[in-house]
Write an enzyme that holds these catalytic residues in place. Structure first.
Site, mmCIF file in Angstrom:
data_model
loop_
_atom_site.group_PDB
_atom_site.id
_atom_site.type_symbol
_atom_site.label_atom_id
_atom_site.label_comp_id
_atom_site.label_asym_id
_atom_site.label_seq_id
_atom_site.Cartn_x
_atom_site.Cartn_y
_atom_site.Cartn_z
ATOM 1 N N TYR A 1 0.892 -1.145 -0.095
ATOM 2 C CA TYR A 1 0.064 0.246 -0.262
ATOM 3 C C TYR A 1 0.735 1.160 -0.168
ATOM 4 C CZ TYR A 1 -3.438 2.807 2.047
ATOM 5 O OH TYR A 1 -4.265 4.113 1.687
ATOM 6 N N LYS B 1 -11.494 -0.875 4.886
ATOM 7 C CA LYS B 1 -12.674 -1.580 3.509
ATOM 8 C C LYS B 1 -13.385 -2.939 4.286
ATOM 9 C CE LYS B 1 -9.177 1.304 2.681
ATOM 10 N NZ LYS B 1 -7.939 0.820 1.795
HETATM 11 C C1 LIG Z 1 -6.849 1.681 3.237
HETATM 12 C C2 LIG Z 1 -5.438 0.455 3.041
HETATM 13 C C3 LIG Z 1 -4.093 0.855 4.673
HETATM 14 C C4 LIG Z 1 -4.917 1.908 5.369
HETATM 15 O O1 LIG Z 1 -5.614 1.812 5.706
HETATM 16 P P1 LIG Z 1 -6.825 3.544 6.026
HETATM 17 O O2 LIG Z 1 -7.977 2.991 6.718
HETATM 18 O O3 LIG Z 1 -6.553 4.341 4.383
HETATM 19 O O4 LIG Z 1 -5.723 4.771 7.029
HETATM 20 C C5 LIG Z 1 -3.655 -0.323 4.303
HETATM 21 N N1 LIG Z 1 -3.572 -1.282 3.478
HETATM 22 C C6 LIG Z 1 -4.073 -1.179 2.693
HETATM 23 C C7 LIG Z 1 -4.002 -2.686 2.048
HETATM 24 C C8 LIG Z 1 -4.908 -0.164 2.599
HETATM 25 O O5 LIG Z 1 -6.066 -0.910 1.191
#
Ligand SMILES: *Cc1c(COP(=O)(O)O)cnc(C)c1O
Length: 403
Positions: free
Chosen positions: A111, A208
């Site tokens: 990420y 997510k």
């Molecule tokens: C979105 C995401 C993050 C970061 O998360 P946030 O809640 O936006 O801070 C970290 N790792 C992955 C794989 C992501 O998709």
């Protein structure tokens, strides 16, 4: 509620819920910053850890604890800490395991902000990071140094969908006394449980799949063993990277339907990936559930299902990608993933538009790449939406050939 030996969907609904004095069906929002003691002696006992109970919400809070206990049970860990965001989880993990002079090995296709944090702040703190393609264990082995402390993995990786063998990577790390952290955001514990495969810590952006409704940001770290859990909790309290009770309430509500949401979206994703693969305007599809996927065998062995995320290449490059973005009507043009809504994103014209085409290609993000997060809408509607937008792409490509 005790949910040992229960199935996963049962745990999703019931794990972690503490009994409530009024018998409420869900854990209420304890919207309070602090908790009153009955006596000085009780306050002293709580601070000394001799008596169970709450002190202050940055340390712990019943609504947050209910979510943490549920997450720990879902991932099969000793304990979990819920954090303000996925990036709060990444920064709390790095801070816990890395000191000046230490070395980290990180997946190359990690990420973006996880990489940026290592390359900027932690480089400034005197921590060196080597980014390797972790889908080949030999690359991890070659990067190990005497001062390597942390192996940071993300699988499937974004947006290449490349898979790292968690069991092989964790076992190699353990031989060298290295802690393994796996960002499990792309799979959720419903499809992949890294702790059972040997990882020490699982990381989530709860934003997510786990929350799943695109209405909060949140993160979590789940530790396999007590001593690691204690370190993570201690550092969360000092860094102030904790979640708040209202956020925790929403995530606890969202996660209860994780199995239903993933089953529905995954069935659609399989159908969409197969349909896209035979579409004349599509060059390639990367989806772990397709037999054409390079690591199909490993994905099938390591995960309980291929998930709901895919990337595909649309014929006609940058212009075709932009046309597709502008013509879809159901899919939302948005970053993020794992929600009930279908999301589409074109890195070359959106997240990575600032890079030159050459720099994008070097980063493994060709101009034709589209990232697709399948939601829980009717699959016929999602396909019809792509179909009508790809018809516009075909017209554009034909006009380009003609002109
Ligand atoms: C979105 C995401 C993050 C970061 O998360 P946030 O809640 O936006 O801070 C970290 N790792 C992955 C794989 C992501 O998709």
């Amino acid at each position: 509620m005790k949910t040992k030996n229960k199935g996963f969907a049962t745990k999703l609904v019931h794990a972690g819920d503490p009994p409530d004095v009024y018998g409420s069906a869900v854990t209420p929002i304890y919207q309070t910053s602090t908790f009153a003691f009955e006596s000085a002696a009780q306050g002293a006992a709580r601070f000394a850890g001799q008596e169970q109970g709450y002190i202050y919400t940055r340390l712990s809070n019943p609504t947050i604890k209910a979510l943490e206990d549920k997450l720990a049970e879902l991932e099969g860990g000793y304990g979990a800490v819920a954090l303000a965001s996925g990036m709060a989880a990444v920064s709390t993990a790095y801070t816990t395991f890395l000191r000046q002079g230490d070395h980290m090995i990180s997946a190359q296709a990690v990420y973006g902000p996880s990489r940026a944090l290592a390359e900027t702040l932690f480089a400034g703190f005197g921590v060196e990071t080597t980014f390797v393609d972790t889908s080949d264990i030999a690359n991890i082995k070659a990067a190990i140094r005497p001062n390597t402390r942390l192996l940071y993995l993300e699988t499937p990786a974004n947006p290449t969908m490349s898979i790292t063998d968690i069991a092989a990577a964790s076992s190699l790390a353990h031989e060298h006394g290295i802690i393994t952290v796996v960002d499990n955001t792309f799979s959720s514990p419903y499809l992949q449980r890294p702790l059972a495969l040997g990882a020490d810590v699982v990381l989530h952006s709860l934003t997510k799949f786990i929350n799943g409704h695109a209405d909060i940001v949140g993160g979590a770290l789940i530790a396999r063993e007590e001593d690691i859990y204690r370190k993570l909790h201690h550092n969360m309290v000092l860094l102030g990277s904790n979640m708040d009770p209202h956020q925790a309430f929403l995530v606890t509500r969202g996660v209860k339907t994780l199995a239903l949401r993933i089953e529905k979206a995954q069935a659609s994703a399989r159908q969409i990936a197969t349909w896209l693969e035979s579409h004349p305007q599509i060059d390639w599809v990367l989806y772990p559930g397709l037999p054409s996927f390079a690591q199909y065998e490993l994905a099938t062995r390591q995960m309980d299902g291929p998930g709901t995320m895919m990337s595909f290449g649309v014929k006609g490059g940058l212009r075709a990608g932009i046309t597709l973005m502008n013509e879809v009507k159901l899919a939302l043009l948005a970053v993020s993933l794992g929600g009930v809504e279908t999301l589409i994103q074109h890195p070359a014209s959106m997240t990575h538009a600032g890079l030159s085409p050459g720099a994008r290609a070097a980063a493994g993000i060709p101009d034709e790449m589209v990232r697709f997060s399948v939601g829980i809408e009717d699959v016929e509607d999602i396909i019809a939406d792509l179909e009508q937008a790809l018809t516009k792409v075909a017209e554009l490509n034909e006009a380009a050939v003609a002109g």
